[in-house]
Design an enzyme around this catalytic site. Structure first.
Site, short mmCIF file in Angstrom:
data_model
loop_
_atom_site.label_atom_id
_atom_site.label_comp_id
_atom_site.label_asym_id
_atom_site.label_seq_id
_atom_site.Cartn_x
_atom_site.Cartn_y
_atom_site.Cartn_z
N ASN A 39 0.85 -1.18 0.00
CA ASN A 39 0.00 0.00 0.00
C ASN A 39 0.89 1.24 0.00
O ASN A 39 1.72 1.41 0.89
CB ASN A 39 -0.91 -0.03 1.23
CG ASN A 39 -1.94 1.07 1.22
OD1 ASN A 39 -1.61 2.24 1.08
ND2 ASN A 39 -3.19 0.70 1.39
N CYS A 79 -10.28 -5.24 -0.55
CA CYS A 79 -11.42 -4.33 -0.60
C CYS A 79 -12.17 -4.49 -1.94
O CYS A 79 -11.77 -5.27 -2.79
CB CYS A 79 -10.94 -2.89 -0.44
SG CYS A 79 -10.07 -2.28 -1.90
N CYS A 82 -9.84 -3.71 -5.07
CA CYS A 82 -8.87 -4.76 -5.36
C CYS A 82 -9.57 -6.05 -5.80
O CYS A 82 -9.09 -6.74 -6.69
CB CYS A 82 -7.98 -4.99 -4.15
SG CYS A 82 -7.00 -3.52 -3.74
N ASP A 142 -8.13 4.99 4.44
CA ASP A 142 -7.78 3.95 3.48
C ASP A 142 -8.98 3.07 3.14
O ASP A 142 -9.12 2.64 2.00
CB ASP A 142 -6.64 3.09 4.01
CG ASP A 142 -5.99 2.27 2.92
OD1 ASP A 142 -5.42 2.87 2.00
OD2 ASP A 142 -6.08 1.04 2.98
#
Length: 145
Positions: A39, A79, A82, A142
């Site tokens: 990330n 998530c 993704c 995030d």
């Protein structure tokens, strides 16, 4: 633990060391890591560089068949964004380090035939729990909270 999840954890630690969120990922094809990433939303000021997206980006353009024969390892449950990339490229298997701190779109992936394996790895859990406790505002950003 296998070498691929260990590589994803190394990526997560690298991201944390850079001041980012400790989530790492690797894309593996027939035993070879094609792309690794972590990330980097904070480091790059990016809206999309989650660990999985970074690993895919670093793998570069690949033939469709390669994605369909690959496994994506990620330290945290993916998530919606993704998971969408996983489905778009037809990646058939995802190995998740843990989903106790965050459960992403695992059911969506399964409903599309993706094999989802969750390890509940203690190192992955510890990395995320510590980060969430220390930087809850960054974590909430995030995950879109």
């Amino acid at each position: 633990m296998d070498i691929y999840m260990q590589s994803a954890i190394e990526e997560a630690k690298k991201g944390l060391g850079e001041g980012g969120i400790p989530i790492g990922s690797v894309l593996v094809h027939k035993g070879l890591i094609l792309g690794r990433g972590h990330n980097r939303r904070v480091q790059k000021g990016s809206s999309i560089l989650h660990g999985e997206m970074d690993a895919l980006e670093n793998a570069g353009r690949l033939p469709a068949q390669v994605y369909r024969e690959s496994v994506l390892y990620t330290t945290l449950s993916p998530c919606s964004m993704c998971s969408g990339a996983i489905l778009l490229y037809g990646i058939p298997r995802v190995v998740i380090g843990e989903n106790s701190t965050f459960t992403g779109e695992e059911e969506l992936l399964r409903s599309h035939g993706v094999q989802v394996d969750v390890l509940q790895d203690q190192e992955c859990i510890s990395l995320m729990r510590t980060f969430i406790e220390e930087k809850p505002e960054l974590w909430n950003e995030d995950i879109g909270v």
